[in-house]
Scaffold this active site. Sequence first.
Site, mmCIF file in Angstrom:
data_model
loop_
_atom_site.group_PDB
_atom_site.id
_atom_site.type_symbol
_atom_site.label_atom_id
_atom_site.label_comp_id
_atom_site.label_asym_id
_atom_site.label_seq_id
_atom_site.Cartn_x
_atom_site.Cartn_y
_atom_site.Cartn_z
ATOM 1 N N VAL A 91 0.855 -1.187 0.000
ATOM 2 C CA VAL A 91 0.000 0.000 0.000
ATOM 3 C C VAL A 91 0.894 1.242 0.000
ATOM 4 O O VAL A 91 2.091 1.150 0.230
ATOM 5 C CB VAL A 91 -0.954 0.020 1.200
ATOM 6 C CG1 VAL A 91 -1.834 -1.217 1.188
ATOM 7 C CG2 VAL A 91 -0.201 0.107 2.514
ATOM 8 N N GLU A 166 10.070 2.567 -12.306
ATOM 9 C CA GLU A 166 8.919 2.663 -13.200
ATOM 10 C C GLU A 166 9.406 2.905 -14.627
ATOM 11 O O GLU A 166 10.430 3.535 -14.851
ATOM 12 C CB GLU A 166 7.989 3.772 -12.721
ATOM 13 C CG GLU A 166 7.304 3.367 -11.435
ATOM 14 C CD GLU A 166 6.434 4.462 -10.853
ATOM 15 O OE1 GLU A 166 5.902 5.288 -11.609
ATOM 16 O OE2 GLU A 166 6.302 4.486 -9.630
ATOM 17 N N LYS A 221 17.039 -0.280 1.476
ATOM 18 C CA LYS A 221 16.161 0.317 0.470
ATOM 19 C C LYS A 221 16.284 1.846 0.501
ATOM 20 O O LYS A 221 16.450 2.498 -0.531
ATOM 21 C CB LYS A 221 14.721 -0.121 0.752
ATOM 22 C CG LYS A 221 13.659 0.634 0.038
ATOM 23 C CD LYS A 221 13.603 0.288 -1.426
ATOM 24 C CE LYS A 221 12.541 1.115 -2.095
ATOM 25 N NZ LYS A 221 12.191 0.714 -3.395
ATOM 26 N N CYS A 277 9.440 7.811 -4.971
ATOM 27 C CA CYS A 277 10.371 7.235 -3.987
ATOM 28 C C CYS A 277 11.465 8.158 -3.487
ATOM 29 O O CYS A 277 11.682 8.252 -2.286
ATOM 30 C CB CYS A 277 11.040 5.993 -4.576
ATOM 31 S SG CYS A 277 9.940 4.590 -4.617
ATOM 32 N N PHE A 339 6.878 11.802 -14.660
ATOM 33 C CA PHE A 339 8.155 12.094 -13.990
ATOM 34 C C PHE A 339 9.349 11.471 -14.695
ATOM 35 O O PHE A 339 10.487 11.845 -14.446
ATOM 36 C CB PHE A 339 8.101 11.690 -12.504
ATOM 37 C CG PHE A 339 8.355 10.227 -12.232
ATOM 38 C CD1 PHE A 339 7.333 9.293 -12.290
ATOM 39 C CD2 PHE A 339 9.631 9.788 -11.884
ATOM 40 C CE1 PHE A 339 7.572 7.957 -12.018
ATOM 41 C CE2 PHE A 339 9.888 8.448 -11.615
ATOM 42 C CZ PHE A 339 8.853 7.530 -11.689
HETATM 43 C C1 UDX Z 1 13.549 4.633 -8.145
HETATM 44 C C2 UDX Z 1 14.696 3.623 -8.034
HETATM 45 O O1 UDX Z 1 15.497 3.674 -9.220
HETATM 46 C C3 UDX Z 1 14.138 2.221 -7.824
HETATM 47 O O2 UDX Z 1 15.182 1.304 -7.636
HETATM 48 C C4 UDX Z 1 13.225 2.219 -6.600
HETATM 49 O O3 UDX Z 1 12.636 0.953 -6.419
HETATM 50 C C5 UDX Z 1 12.129 3.268 -6.754
HETATM 51 O O4 UDX Z 1 12.713 4.554 -6.994
HETATM 52 P P1 UDX Z 1 11.853 5.353 -10.066
HETATM 53 O O5 UDX Z 1 11.558 6.525 -9.170
HETATM 54 O O6 UDX Z 1 10.714 4.557 -10.587
HETATM 55 O O7 UDX Z 1 12.812 4.320 -9.325
HETATM 56 O O8 UDX Z 1 12.685 5.870 -11.347
HETATM 57 P P2 UDX Z 1 14.203 6.273 -11.599
HETATM 58 O O9 UDX Z 1 14.620 5.693 -12.887
HETATM 59 O O10 UDX Z 1 15.085 6.007 -10.443
HETATM 60 O O11 UDX Z 1 14.116 7.857 -11.823
HETATM 61 C C6 UDX Z 1 13.787 8.747 -10.775
HETATM 62 C C7 UDX Z 1 13.883 10.184 -11.263
HETATM 63 O O12 UDX Z 1 15.224 10.561 -11.497
HETATM 64 C C8 UDX Z 1 13.133 10.439 -12.587
HETATM 65 O O13 UDX Z 1 12.481 11.688 -12.520
HETATM 66 C C9 UDX Z 1 14.254 10.471 -13.601
HETATM 67 O O14 UDX Z 1 13.932 11.207 -14.742
HETATM 68 C C10 UDX Z 1 15.374 11.133 -12.788
HETATM 69 N N1 UDX Z 1 16.723 10.842 -13.285
HETATM 70 C C11 UDX Z 1 17.182 9.559 -13.323
HETATM 71 C C12 UDX Z 1 17.563 11.903 -13.672
HETATM 72 O O15 UDX Z 1 17.166 13.077 -13.630
HETATM 73 N N2 UDX Z 1 18.837 11.617 -14.095
HETATM 74 C C13 UDX Z 1 19.319 10.339 -14.146
HETATM 75 O O16 UDX Z 1 20.501 10.166 -14.530
HETATM 76 C C14 UDX Z 1 18.459 9.271 -13.753
HETATM 77 P P1 ADP Z 2 2.824 2.261 -4.944
HETATM 78 O O1 ADP Z 2 3.586 3.100 -5.942
HETATM 79 O O2 ADP Z 2 3.546 2.171 -3.616
HETATM 80 O O3 ADP Z 2 2.412 0.930 -5.468
HETATM 81 P P2 ADP Z 2 0.082 3.218 -5.276
HETATM 82 O O4 ADP Z 2 -0.574 4.436 -4.677
HETATM 83 O O5 ADP Z 2 0.217 3.109 -6.745
HETATM 84 O O6 ADP Z 2 1.498 3.099 -4.541
HETATM 85 O O7 ADP Z 2 -0.700 1.903 -4.782
HETATM 86 C C1 ADP Z 2 -1.100 1.636 -3.475
HETATM 87 C C2 ADP Z 2 -2.488 1.009 -3.499
HETATM 88 O O8 ADP Z 2 -2.794 0.530 -2.184
HETATM 89 C C3 ADP Z 2 -3.626 1.958 -3.887
HETATM 90 O O9 ADP Z 2 -4.303 1.438 -5.024
HETATM 91 C C4 ADP Z 2 -4.545 1.971 -2.629
HETATM 92 O O10 ADP Z 2 -5.930 2.013 -2.970
HETATM 93 C C5 ADP Z 2 -4.207 0.645 -1.974
HETATM 94 N N1 ADP Z 2 -4.503 0.590 -0.533
HETATM 95 C C6 ADP Z 2 -4.147 1.461 0.448
HETATM 96 N N2 ADP Z 2 -4.566 1.023 1.665
HETATM 97 C C7 ADP Z 2 -5.210 -0.171 1.468
HETATM 98 C C8 ADP Z 2 -5.858 -1.141 2.325
HETATM 99 N N3 ADP Z 2 -5.910 -0.973 3.658
HETATM 100 N N4 ADP Z 2 -6.404 -2.236 1.750
HETATM 101 C C9 ADP Z 2 -6.337 -2.414 0.410
HETATM 102 N N5 ADP Z 2 -5.737 -1.560 -0.449
HETATM 103 C C10 ADP Z 2 -5.174 -0.442 0.064
#
Ligand code: UDX
Ligand code: ADP
Length: 463
Positions: A91, A166, A221, A277, A339
């Site tokens: 969640v 992502e 993490k 994140c 993003f």
């Molecule tokens: C990140 C971590 O990479 C991943 O391991 C963790 O589980 C979740 O957080 P994410 O946020 O999905 O993943 O994407 P990521 O590729 O890390 O990019 C994060 C941001 O940094 C984006 O806005 C991206 O455009 C930016 N970015 C990335 C830069 O500006 N420069 C870079 O060289 C790399």
């Molecule tokens: P992430 O990027 O961490 O996966 P999201 O916001 O995309 O985050 O997804 C989290 C999901 O968890 C949402 O779809 C939300 O509706 C669900 N959620 C939050 N609390 C509960 C709960 N108590 N039971 C079931 N689903 C939940």
Amino acid sequence: MEITKICCIGAGYVGGPTMAVIAQKCPHIKVTVVDLNEQRIKDWNDPNTDNIPIYEPGLSEIVAEARGRNLFFSTEVDKAIDEAQVIFISVNTPTKTYGKGKGMAADLKYIELCARQIAKVAKQNKIVVEKSTLPVRTAEAIKSILDNTGNGVQFQILSNPEFLAEGTAVKDLLNPDRILIGGDTTSEGETAINALVDVYANWVDKDKILTTNVWSSELSKLTANAFLAQRISSINAMSELCEKTGADVNEVAKAIGMDSRIGPKFLKASVGFGGSCFQKDILNLVYIAKSYGLNEVADYWEQVIIMNDHQKRRFSNKIVQTLYNTVAGKKIAFLGWAFKKDTNDTRESAAIYVADDLINEQAQISVYDPKVSRAKMLSDLDYLETRTSGENNSSLATFDSAYDACKGAHAIAILTEWDEFTTYDWQKIYDSMHKPAFLFDGRNILDAKELESIGFIYKGIGS
Ligand code: UDX
Ligand code: ADP
């Protein structure tokens, strides 16, 4: 102990893709993903898998293969908890917007609700896996809720952080650098760890599966995300210096990236990092450090966020300054709102903050993003509470094509590095714009020389 039934609470960007891949790779395991959000579950069950709520390259094909076979999406949370041997908690854990730790600590209310629900429903022993990014020692809190409110059944809590990015989620899940599983060092803890190791071992090499204690896993993490974000803020800091000195940040990044100790990844200067994140996890780290009185540690990591905020603001300031210190009434076309490329996620996207600044300067923003809806863009702006929804609505125009978005614009700002932007007929776009035509490349993806030869005034990041 062989796992045959898994439940995942939360059908979001983490839970959805992760469970789809587990189901695809482990046809003998029944995987049920549950969510309170009925619309989200309905979308995951859409007969046409191209309409699932999360866009990730390759995901729709995997869902098409496994859904209905051993992958199920449902709103029946209690039933899925009751059936499963392993429950993943995926969640959301947003940054707190109220009370103690506001703006910094993770809001654990959704996690706590899940723990209470599991405690209420479970009639047999369960393994509970934290999959969301959580502050250190959350496992302990979950355990305390489960042990004190449950029906006397035994729970093992594991931390199994998600490292997928992502836009490349499927690739990252199919071929992870490592899987990390943290658990208790007791024999029951080890049994639980091994059960989860065996699930991943269906497709991941055993030497890539690391096992640690719970706290190391949770902290790893946060540390991984802090290090990655720190590289981006470091190169972005250099980008400002490059602009002053005549150095080119792309050349600097290439030169330092060839040092094998530094390496080439995550050195791309940009308008600033976004995503759900990096900021959240670093704020979390800062909060934890402060709560132990480690002020120097907290300040050190907070600077990564300060630099990132500065980079976003600097980009909007530069647009205003270059456009003769006023953008009032001018049309600024945004290419990209997500993003990063290959996702429809906009959480913490730099585009939101740059748009907010420019609308404050009374610019008209026209946006094209291949995957983000107008409704999402408007809700992102409304969330900032800078102005009314009506005002946001009239300051933002959206288009289904970049060519239309750029028509009559005074300037273009590239906010997301979508590949298709590099394939455009830039001469045609130039011809349709106000002159002089400015192009602010917030991702350094276009060829400056080529655009300048067309007539654009081109401004990249850090050159
Ligand atoms: C990140 C971590 O990479 C991943 O391991 C963790 O589980 C979740 O957080 P994410 O946020 O999905 O993943 O994407 P990521 O590729 O890390 O990019 C994060 C941001 O940094 C984006 O806005 C991206 O455009 C930016 N970015 C990335 C830069 O500006 N420069 C870079 O060289 C790399
Ligand atoms: P992430 O990027 O961490 O996966 P999201 O916001 O995309 O985050 O997804 C989290 C999901 O968890 C949402 O779809 C939300 O509706 C669900 N959620 C939050 N609390 C509960 C709960 N108590 N039971 C079931 N689903 C939940």
